[in-house]
Design a protein around this motif. Structure first.
Motif, PDB file in Angstrom:
ATOM      1  N   LEU A  55      -1.482  11.740  -1.051  1.00 55.48           N
ATOM      2  CA  LEU A  55      -0.608  12.249  -2.102  1.00 55.48           C
ATOM      3  C   LEU A  55       0.482  13.143  -1.509  1.00 55.48           C
ATOM      4  CD1 LEU A  55      -3.425  13.035  -4.668  1.00 55.48           C
ATOM      5  CD2 LEU A  55      -1.624  11.305  -4.960  1.00 55.48           C
ATOM      6  N   THR A  56       0.115  13.950  -0.525  1.00 61.98           N
ATOM      7  CA  THR A  56       1.079  14.829   0.137  1.00 61.98           C
ATOM      8  C   THR A  56       2.154  14.014   0.843  1.00 61.98           C
ATOM      9  OG1 THR A  56      -0.593  16.557   0.412  1.00 61.98           O
ATOM     10  CG2 THR A  56       1.331  16.657   1.868  1.00 61.98           C
ATOM     11  N   GLN A  57       1.729  12.998   1.555  1.00 58.65           N
ATOM     12  CA  GLN A  57       2.674  12.128   2.261  1.00 58.65           C
ATOM     13  C   GLN A  57       3.634  11.460   1.272  1.00 58.65           C
ATOM     14  OE1 GLN A  57       0.741   9.035   4.486  1.00 58.65           O
ATOM     15  NE2 GLN A  57       2.608   8.380   5.479  1.00 58.65           N
ATOM     16  N   THR A  73       0.835  -1.185   0.000  1.00 58.45           N
ATOM     17  CA  THR A  73       0.000   0.000   0.000  1.00 58.45           C
ATOM     18  C   THR A  73       0.871   1.236   0.000  1.00 58.45           C
ATOM     19  OG1 THR A  73      -0.072   0.091   2.408  1.00 58.45           O
ATOM     20  CG2 THR A  73      -1.805  -1.185   1.305  1.00 58.45           C
ATOM     21  N   ALA A  74       0.275   2.375  -0.263  1.00 62.96           N
ATOM     22  CA  ALA A  74       1.020   3.632  -0.287  1.00 62.96           C
ATOM     23  C   ALA A  74       1.657   3.907   1.066  1.00 62.96           C
ATOM     24  CB  ALA A  74       0.087   4.777  -0.680  1.00 62.96           C
ATOM     25  N   GLU A  75       0.957   3.577   2.149  1.00 70.97           N
ATOM     26  CA  GLU A  75       1.498   3.830   3.476  1.00 70.97           C
ATOM     27  C   GLU A  75       2.721   2.970   3.732  1.00 70.97           C
ATOM     28  OE1 GLU A  75      -1.711   3.179   6.164  1.00 70.97           O
ATOM     29  OE2 GLU A  75      -2.808   4.917   5.475  1.00 70.97           O
ATOM     30  N   ALA A  76       2.670   1.709   3.350  1.00 73.94           N
ATOM     31  CA  ALA A  76       3.807   0.820   3.572  1.00 73.94           C
ATOM     32  C   ALA A  76       4.982   1.249   2.709  1.00 73.94           C
ATOM     33  CB  ALA A  76       3.428  -0.627   3.269  1.00 73.94           C
ATOM     34  N   ALA A  77       4.718   1.635   1.468  1.00 70.40           N
ATOM     35  CA  ALA A  77       5.791   2.088   0.593  1.00 70.40           C
ATOM     36  C   ALA A  77       6.396   3.380   1.122  1.00 70.40           C
ATOM     37  CB  ALA A  77       5.270   2.293  -0.830  1.00 70.40           C
ATOM     38  N   GLY A  78       5.562   4.281   1.612  1.00 77.44           N
ATOM     39  CA  GLY A  78       6.057   5.528   2.194  1.00 77.44           C
ATOM     40  C   GLY A  78       6.886   5.267   3.431  1.00 77.44           C
ATOM     41  N   LYS A  91       7.083  12.078  -8.761  1.00 75.65           N
ATOM     42  CA  LYS A  91       6.973  10.702  -9.256  1.00 75.65           C
ATOM     43  C   LYS A  91       6.329   9.842  -8.176  1.00 75.65           C
ATOM     44  CE  LYS A  91      10.744  11.257 -12.418  1.00 75.65           C
ATOM     45  NZ  LYS A  91      12.157  11.189 -12.599  1.00 75.65           N
ATOM     46  N   ILE A  92       5.010   9.997  -8.063  1.00 75.55           N
ATOM     47  CA  ILE A  92       4.249   9.280  -7.052  1.00 75.55           C
ATOM     48  C   ILE A  92       3.085   8.563  -7.721  1.00 75.55           C
ATOM     49  CG2 ILE A  92       4.891  10.822  -5.159  1.00 75.55           C
ATOM     50  CD1 ILE A  92       2.226  12.275  -5.522  1.00 75.55           C
ATOM     51  N   ASP A  93       2.534   7.589  -7.026  1.00 77.96           N
ATOM     52  CA  ASP A  93       1.402   6.835  -7.548  1.00 77.96           C
ATOM     53  C   ASP A  93       0.106   7.612  -7.357  1.00 77.96           C
ATOM     54  OD1 ASP A  93       2.956   4.639  -8.270  1.00 77.96           O
ATOM     55  OD2 ASP A  93       2.750   3.724  -6.297  1.00 77.96           O
TER      56      ASP A  93
END
Length: 165
Positions: free
Chosen positions: A127-129, A34-39, A138-140
Motif C-alpha cells: 500500500l505504501t509503494q 499486479t500492483a507491482e507491475a502497475a506501480g 486513490k490506490i487499490d
C-alpha cells in the motif's frame, strides 16, 4: 456417398476453425496486472523521488490526535486520522516534500493476532509503494487485506486533506 465422405472432413474443418478462433480470443485478452507491475509502469511514466517508506509498530500514546509538524525547507509531516477497522486501528504518518508524498509510515496497524501481523507485514509495504507511486490515496486495496487496506486509504486521505493536498 460423396456427401457422406465430406461430412467428416467438414467436421474436422469446423472444429479446427473453432479451436483457432478460441485460441485467438484467449490471446486477445489482457492479462491482469499486479500492483507491482502497475506501480512500475506508473513510476516509469512519472519518476518519483527515491522514498524511504517504512511501516513501523504502533507508537505509544498516538490516540487519534493529528496535526502537521514542520520540517526542513518544504518538508512536512502530517498524521492521518486513526481509522477503526474490524481488526484494529490504522493510523499513518505522511511525509511530503514540495507537495509530493515522499514517505508513509504506519503509526498503528492491526497486530493483535499472528494472522493480523502477517497481513499487516504483507499489505502495508504494498500500500505504501502504491501511495507513493500514485501520489494520492486513490490506490487499490490489497487482496486478503481489505479492511486494513480500507483503513490505510482513509487515514492516508485524511493526512493529505490536512496537508492541503
Amino acid at each position: 456417398m460423396n456427401s457422406l465422405s465430406r461430412r467428416p472432413l467438414r467436421r474436422v474443418l469446423l472444429s479446427t476453425v473453432a479451436t483457432a478462433g478460441g485460441v485467438v480470443l484467449l490471446l486477445s485478452l489482457k492479462p491482469h496486472t499486479t500492483a507491482e507491475a502497475a506501480g512500475a509502469t506508473t513510476r516509469s511514466a512519472a519518476p518519483a523521488p527515491a522514498p524511504s517508506a517504512s511501516a513501523t509498530s504502533p507508537a505509544a500514546g498516538s490516540g487519534g490526535s493529528s496535526g502537521a509538524s514542520g520540517g526542513t525547507a518544504g518538508t512536512r509531516t502530517v498524521q492521518g486520522d486513526t481509522v477503526q477497522t474490524r481488526y484494529g486501528p490504522v493510523q499513518l504518518k505522511v511525509t511530503l516534500k514540495a507537495g509530493r508524498i515522499t514517505a508513509v509510515s504506519a503509526l498503528q496497524v492491526p497486530e493483535d493476532s499472528p494472522r493480523d501481523q502477517e497481513i499487516t507485514t504483507f499489505a502495508v509495504p504494498q500500500l505504501t509503494q502504491e501511495a507513493i507511486a500514485a501520489q494520492s490515496a486513490k490506490i487499490d486495496t490489497v487482496s486478503g487485506a481489505t479492511y486494513t487496506s480500507e483503513g490505510y486509504i482513509q487515514s492516508l486521505q485524511s493526512a493529505l486533506d490536512k496537508a492541503g493536498g
